[in-house]
Design a protein around this motif. Structure first.
Motif, PDB file in Angstrom:
ATOM      1  N   ALA A  44       4.103  12.885   0.811  1.00  0.00           N
ATOM      2  CA  ALA A  44       5.169  12.506  -0.123  1.00  0.00           C
ATOM      3  C   ALA A  44       6.554  12.690   0.497  1.00  0.00           C
ATOM      4  O   ALA A  44       7.506  11.987   0.147  1.00  0.00           O
ATOM      5  CB  ALA A  44       5.048  13.325  -1.403  1.00  0.00           C
TER       6      ALA A  44
ATOM      7  N   GLU B   1       5.570   2.370  -2.271  1.00  0.00           N
ATOM      8  CA  GLU B   1       4.793   3.616  -2.299  1.00  0.00           C
ATOM      9  C   GLU B   1       5.617   4.785  -2.823  1.00  0.00           C
ATOM     10  O   GLU B   1       5.176   5.546  -3.693  1.00  0.00           O
ATOM     11  CB  GLU B   1       4.280   3.920  -0.888  1.00  0.00           C
ATOM     12  CG  GLU B   1       3.624   5.287  -0.719  1.00  0.00           C
ATOM     13  CD  GLU B   1       2.251   5.351  -1.365  1.00  0.00           C
ATOM     14  OE1 GLU B   1       1.795   6.476  -1.648  1.00  0.00           O
ATOM     15  OE2 GLU B   1       1.648   4.288  -1.605  1.00  0.00           O
ATOM     16  N   HIS B   2       6.850   4.950  -2.282  1.00  0.00           N
ATOM     17  CA  HIS B   2       7.631   6.151  -2.578  1.00  0.00           C
ATOM     18  C   HIS B   2       8.639   5.971  -3.703  1.00  0.00           C
ATOM     19  O   HIS B   2       9.053   6.952  -4.320  1.00  0.00           O
ATOM     20  CB  HIS B   2       8.377   6.621  -1.312  1.00  0.00           C
ATOM     21  CG  HIS B   2       7.482   7.193  -0.250  1.00  0.00           C
ATOM     22  ND1 HIS B   2       6.793   8.375  -0.414  1.00  0.00           N
ATOM     23  CD2 HIS B   2       7.170   6.741   0.980  1.00  0.00           C
ATOM     24  CE1 HIS B   2       6.096   8.634   0.684  1.00  0.00           C
ATOM     25  NE2 HIS B   2       6.304   7.657   1.548  1.00  0.00           N
TER      26      HIS B   2
ATOM     27  N   ASN C 100       9.991   9.577   3.279  1.00  0.00           N
ATOM     28  CA  ASN C 100      10.759   9.590   2.042  1.00  0.00           C
ATOM     29  C   ASN C 100      11.980  10.501   2.190  1.00  0.00           C
ATOM     30  O   ASN C 100      13.115  10.041   2.226  1.00  0.00           O
ATOM     31  CB  ASN C 100       9.855  10.042   0.898  1.00  0.00           C
ATOM     32  CG  ASN C 100      10.541   9.965  -0.448  1.00  0.00           C
ATOM     33  OD1 ASN C 100      11.599   9.349  -0.586  1.00  0.00           O
ATOM     34  ND2 ASN C 100       9.969  10.600  -1.458  1.00  0.00           N
TER      35      ASN C 100
END
Length: 575
Positions: A88, A121-122, A92
């Motif tokens: 994560a 995605e982020h 990012n």
């Protein structure tokens, strides 16, 4: 004072287990503040790249082990985070760009999809929102025609364009930290300058901290606020960039800085510095090339063959015994093609090539093989140039055996003498290439070239793959050999500071043509062609107090690219 954005304490990374394990990083500590650029510098094997990859969990899990240490980022220890949480953060909050963008981009996926993937995605953006953001980032990094670039594949872009895509991809999520691992090493000097300017602009816009990993002290001087110097896995010095350059405390830092070639340091001298008591002066013409032309045919298409690529157009020069002519220019300028052409490693379409007065293009294969005794080549990557299955003794001895120079005990004696001549030991004959460092492998390549007693050596970027201290040793060796043996060098390079160290004369190439040629002092000190001036303006200076200005804008439509005309004695410029 705000708290550090990232604090690394006592980081130790090892490869392998037990007594045979290799400690790549030992007890490394540093911090980086918001909006700051911290440079980690050192030679190959110093542990700088390993330490940065450890932060993001990018080391090979089966062989690399983080034995101890902490890396605090926003209250979390990056080294202890589970993979899901680390993923994560990766790309990012902390983004990374690598040395070779072609290996970082997926070759079978279009640029647009690779750019939007992380945004979806982020950031949980819709495909349309992600596309708009991707187009905005491509405009931000000054890529022309962003919609078209989105549809292209990585191989359709130049190296500089690919690195711009990587920066756009890294900055699209507005990370807190950008880790840049040798981001300009694979790029030409002008493209490097553009990428460095771009990184500064992006940093100012987003307030991103940059962790810059490099061995190029010119880039460090231009970009860094603070510097960490590493050697053999350990930090040997840390401090503000001005202090590191002006008052280095560690002996290793002093040696590292002393080995860096500085453009302008020898600007008032007519030739390379003498390294022997009685250096040979330039003598008779060894190589004469005239009117060389080479066009690589285009690929066939639905409506016929595409236009070819002109690699050489009316290229001509001479090289004398004991003299170095440097060919300089950007990638694709034709300098390596010219070097290979004079050795007939590729056939030209037109022109004349003479080695000591003999027409090389008129020679039949048997005669050409004999003539090749007089001309040898040293390549950019010594590891790729040496057969890994052959011992060093066989590698050096083979050309002498093929040309009937020596065999048996005499051959062994000659190989031993050549190894000593290039600063290695005679008992190295039984070893294999992988057992040597990069600098030692390049010495082996030079010894192999010397074995057949050539008159001319074409050196194609012979030190660009080497660390600065090893580079200095190889350049010293090449100067000593030239001045003691009267060798002629055709020296191909994009590093203007190295060219100033080595060359008597310089020829500047662009788009397959020589646009300026003359004595090194005149071409580098008082360039007459705007392209030469632009090349020199792009060179980073290893001095934080003498920063490079903005690059001059070249009008390619009006750039002089015609026949050479004499602008001063022995100084020729394209009209």
């Amino acid at each position: 004072m705000s708290a550090p954005l990232l604090r690394v304490e006592g980081l130790t990374v090892a490869f392998g287990h037990g007594a045979g394990r290799n400690v790549a990083v030992e007890g490394l500590s540093y911090h980086i503040d918001p909006g700051e650029t911290l440079a980690i510098v050192g030679e190959s094997g110093s542990g700088k790249s390993v330490s940065s990859m450890a932060l993001l969990g990018l080391l090979p899990p089966r062989t690399a082990h983080i034995e101890r240490g902490r890396a605090e980022f926003h209250g979390s220890d990056l080294l202890a985070l589970p993979e899901k949480e680390l993923r994560a953060l990766r790309g990012n909050r902390i983004a990374m760009i690598f040395q070779e963008p072609m290996t970082s981009l997926t070759p079978v996926i279009r640029i647009g999809q690779q750019l939007t993937e992380a945004l979806v995605e982020h950031r949980d953006l819709s495909p349309a929102e992600a596309r708009d953001k991707a187009l905005e980032m491509l405009r931000l990094v000054d890529l022309l025609d962003p919609p078209r670039r989105m549809r292209q594949f990585p191989h359709e872009l130049s190296g500089g364009m690919r690195q711009r895509v990587m920066i756009a991809m890294a900055m699209a999520l507005e990370p807190d930290i950008l880790i840049a691992d040798e981001p300009t090493t694979a790029l030409d000097v002008t493209v490097q300058a553009q990428i460095l300017d771009l990184m500064r602009d992006v940093q100012d816009r987003f307030g991103t901290a940059i962790l810059l990993i490099t061995h190029d002290m010119g880039v460090v001087a231009e970009m860094a606020d603070r510097v960490v110097v590493m050697n053999k896995g350990r930090k040997v010095e840390e401090g503000p960039v001005e202090a590191i350059f002006a008052r280095p405390q560690a002996d290793y830092t002093e040696r590292l800085l002393a080995a860096v070639p500085r453009l302008g340091a020898r600007g008032q001298e007519d030739g390379p510095r003498p390294v022997t008591a009685d250096p040979a002066l330039p003598g008779e013409v060894v190589l004469h090339a005239e009117g060389l032309g080479k066009t690589f045919a285009g690929r066939g298409g639905l409506f016929g063959r595409a236009a070819g690529t002109v690699a050489m157009d009316d290229v001509g020069f001479t090289v004398r015994a004991g003299e170095t002519l440097a060919l300089v220019g950007e990638s694709g300028s034709g300098k390596s093609t010219s070097g290979r052409a004079v050795l007939r490693l590729l056939e030209v379409d037109e022109g004349r090539i003479e080695l000591e007065g003999e027409d090389m293009r008129a020679l039949r294969p048997d005669s050409l093989r004999k003539a090749r005794r007089g001309m040898q080549m040293v390549f950019q990557d010594p590891f790729a140039a040496l057969n890994p299955r052959m011992s060093v003794g066989r590698l050096i001895g083979e050309p002498m055996y093929i040309h009937g120079i020596a065999q048996g005990a005499e051959l062994q004696d000659r190989v031993a003498e050549l190894l000593r001549r290039v600063g290695l030991e005679a008992d190295h004959m039984s070893r294999f290439p992988h057992e040597f460092s990069g600098g030692q492998r390049q010495r082996i390549c030079i010894a192999r070239a010397l074995g057949v007693e050539p008159k001319l050596i074409v050196a194609d970027e012979p030190t660009s793959a080497l660390d600065v201290s090893v580079q200095a040793q190889v350049l010293e060796l090449m100067l000593e050999l030239q001045q003691s043996m009267g060798l002629a060098y055709l020296f191909i390079s994009h590093d203007m500071a190295v060219v100033e160290e080595m060359a008597h004369r310089v020829a500047v190439m662009r788009a397959g043509r020589i646009v300026e040629m003359g004595p090194r002092r005149d071409v580098l000190g008082e360039p007459r062609h705007p392209y030469t001036s632009a090349l020199l303006a792009a060179v980073p200076r290893p001095d934080p107090t003498a920063l490079r200005g903005k690059l001059p804008k070249l009008d390619l439509d009006t750039l002089p690219m015609g026949a050479l005309e004499q602008a001063a004695p022995n100084h020729w410029v394209a009209a």
